[in-house]
Design a protein around this motif. Structure first.
Motif, PDB file in Angstrom:
ATOM      1  N   ARG A  43       0.861  -1.188   0.000  1.00  0.00           N
ATOM      2  CA  ARG A  43       0.000   0.000   0.000  1.00  0.00           C
ATOM      3  C   ARG A  43       0.892   1.232   0.000  1.00  0.00           C
ATOM      4  N   THR A  44       0.282   2.374  -0.261  1.00  0.00           N
ATOM      5  CA  THR A  44       1.031   3.628  -0.239  1.00  0.00           C
ATOM      6  C   THR A  44       1.649   3.835   1.137  1.00  0.00           C
ATOM      7  N   PHE A  45       2.954   3.867   1.189  1.00  0.00           N
ATOM      8  CA  PHE A  45       3.679   3.814   2.459  1.00  0.00           C
ATOM      9  C   PHE A  45       3.314   4.963   3.382  1.00  0.00           C
ATOM     10  N   SER A  46       3.161   6.148   2.854  1.00  0.00           N
ATOM     11  CA  SER A  46       2.912   7.320   3.700  1.00  0.00           C
ATOM     12  C   SER A  46       1.479   7.392   4.210  1.00  0.00           C
ATOM     13  N   SER A  47       0.641   6.447   3.838  1.00  0.00           N
ATOM     14  CA  SER A  47      -0.766   6.508   4.221  1.00  0.00           C
ATOM     15  C   SER A  47      -1.055   5.832   5.555  1.00  0.00           C
ATOM     16  N   TYR A  48      -0.072   5.208   6.166  1.00  0.00           N
ATOM     17  CA  TYR A  48      -0.351   4.523   7.422  1.00  0.00           C
ATOM     18  C   TYR A  48       0.791   4.700   8.421  1.00  0.00           C
ATOM     19  N   GLY A  49       0.403   4.634   9.697  1.00  0.00           N
ATOM     20  CA  GLY A  49       1.386   4.695  10.754  1.00  0.00           C
ATOM     21  C   GLY A  49       2.101   3.369  10.923  1.00  0.00           C
ATOM     22  N   MET A  50       3.260   3.437  11.546  1.00  0.00           N
ATOM     23  CA  MET A  50       4.055   2.237  11.772  1.00  0.00           C
ATOM     24  C   MET A  50       4.496   2.193  13.220  1.00  0.00           C
ATOM     25  N   GLY A  51       4.629   0.990  13.732  1.00  0.00           N
ATOM     26  CA  GLY A  51       5.063   0.849  15.105  1.00  0.00           C
ATOM     27  C   GLY A  51       6.043  -0.301  15.275  1.00  0.00           C
ATOM     28  N   TRP A  52       6.805  -0.203  16.338  1.00  0.00           N
ATOM     29  CA  TRP A  52       7.685  -1.293  16.769  1.00  0.00           C
ATOM     30  C   TRP A  52       7.191  -1.793  18.112  1.00  0.00           C
ATOM     31  N   PHE A  53       7.140  -3.104  18.231  1.00  0.00           N
ATOM     32  CA  PHE A  53       6.742  -3.755  19.462  1.00  0.00           C
ATOM     33  C   PHE A  53       7.772  -4.831  19.771  1.00  0.00           C
ATOM     34  N   ARG A  54       7.769  -5.310  20.990  1.00  0.00           N
ATOM     35  CA  ARG A  54       8.699  -6.376  21.326  1.00  0.00           C
ATOM     36  C   ARG A  54       8.050  -7.352  22.300  1.00  0.00           C
ATOM     37  N   GLN A  55       8.574  -8.556  22.272  1.00  0.00           N
ATOM     38  CA  GLN A  55       8.066  -9.584  23.168  1.00  0.00           C
ATOM     39  C   GLN A  55       9.238 -10.412  23.680  1.00  0.00           C
ATOM     40  N   ALA A  56       9.409 -10.355  24.989  1.00  0.00           N
ATOM     41  CA  ALA A  56      10.444 -11.150  25.644  1.00  0.00           C
ATOM     42  C   ALA A  56       9.839 -12.482  26.081  1.00  0.00           C
ATOM     43  N   PRO A  57      10.677 -13.487  26.302  1.00  0.00           N
ATOM     44  CA  PRO A  57      10.157 -14.786  26.743  1.00  0.00           C
ATOM     45  C   PRO A  57       9.303 -14.654  27.993  1.00  0.00           C
ATOM     46  N   THR A  58       8.198 -15.282  27.992  1.00  0.00           N
ATOM     47  CA  THR A  58       7.225 -15.348  29.086  1.00  0.00           C
ATOM     48  C   THR A  58       6.513 -14.021  29.328  1.00  0.00           C
ATOM     49  N   GLU A  71       4.225 -10.493  27.750  1.00  0.00           N
ATOM     50  CA  GLU A  71       3.310 -10.080  26.704  1.00  0.00           C
ATOM     51  C   GLU A  71       4.009  -9.120  25.736  1.00  0.00           C
ATOM     52  N   ARG A  72       3.464  -9.036  24.546  1.00  0.00           N
ATOM     53  CA  ARG A  72       3.992  -8.104  23.564  1.00  0.00           C
ATOM     54  C   ARG A  72       3.763  -6.679  24.067  1.00  0.00           C
ATOM     55  N   GLU A  73       4.785  -5.839  23.944  1.00  0.00           N
ATOM     56  CA  GLU A  73       4.667  -4.482  24.462  1.00  0.00           C
ATOM     57  C   GLU A  73       5.080  -3.455  23.419  1.00  0.00           C
ATOM     58  N   PHE A  74       4.512  -2.288  23.555  1.00  0.00           N
ATOM     59  CA  PHE A  74       4.810  -1.174  22.670  1.00  0.00           C
ATOM     60  C   PHE A  74       6.222  -0.657  22.912  1.00  0.00           C
ATOM     61  N   VAL A  75       6.911  -0.308  21.821  1.00  0.00           N
ATOM     62  CA  VAL A  75       8.235   0.287  21.898  1.00  0.00           C
ATOM     63  C   VAL A  75       8.215   1.711  21.338  1.00  0.00           C
ATOM     64  N   SER A  76       7.755   1.849  20.094  1.00  0.00           N
ATOM     65  CA  SER A  76       7.779   3.152  19.449  1.00  0.00           C
ATOM     66  C   SER A  76       6.834   3.147  18.267  1.00  0.00           C
ATOM     67  N   ALA A  77       6.378   4.335  17.864  1.00  0.00           N
ATOM     68  CA  ALA A  77       5.479   4.450  16.717  1.00  0.00           C
ATOM     69  C   ALA A  77       5.731   5.765  15.997  1.00  0.00           C
ATOM     70  N   ILE A  78       5.363   5.783  14.732  1.00  0.00           N
ATOM     71  CA  ILE A  78       5.569   6.975  13.908  1.00  0.00           C
ATOM     72  C   ILE A  78       4.394   7.128  12.957  1.00  0.00           C
ATOM     73  N   SER A  79       3.982   8.362  12.739  1.00  0.00           N
ATOM     74  CA  SER A  79       2.860   8.623  11.842  1.00  0.00           C
ATOM     75  C   SER A  79       3.275   8.437  10.388  1.00  0.00           C
TER      76      SER A  79
END
Length: 123
Positions: free
Chosen positions: A27-42, A44-52
């Protein structure tokens, strides 16, 4: 549909740096936000960073603020996560994700996910 492929993970020493990349297609790259998440053993997945979609708005988790920097390059359809001053507690699988409606920080709000890249930080 959006396809996401992460790269750049690996082994780093505490205090070191890594840069993660997430290549997007479909899709058109600039049309959606992007985020980074991480999950360590045992854990839950957690938010790290996001960009519009425009790159003008960014968010960071308190745990990485001042150490990580998110950016995006529309010419390459790629989002980056520069990680400096790494700590052992940053060890996790890192995922990038696309938010078609905004700049999501809740994993439940993200629409597409990559398969992840492993970051291991040794003490």
């Amino acid at each position: 549909q959006v396809q996401l492929v992460e790269s750049g993970g690996g082994l780093a020493q505490a205090g070191g740096s890594l840069r993660l990349s997430c290549a997007a297609s479909g899709r058109t790259f600039s049309s959606y936000g992007m985020g980074w998440f991480r999950q360590a053993p045992t854990k839950e997945r957690e938010f790290v960073s996001a960009i519009s979609g425009t790159g003008r708005i960014t968010y960071y988790a308190d745990s990485v603020k001042g150490r990580f920097t998110i950016s995006r390059d529309s010419a390459k359809n790629t989002v980056y996560l520069q990680m400096n001053s790494l700590k052992p507690e940053d060890t996790a699988v890192y995922y990038c994700a696309a938010d078609l409606l905004g700049v999501g920080t809740d994993p439940n709000d993200l629409d597409y996910w990559g398969k992840g890249t492993l970051v291991t930080v040794s003490s």
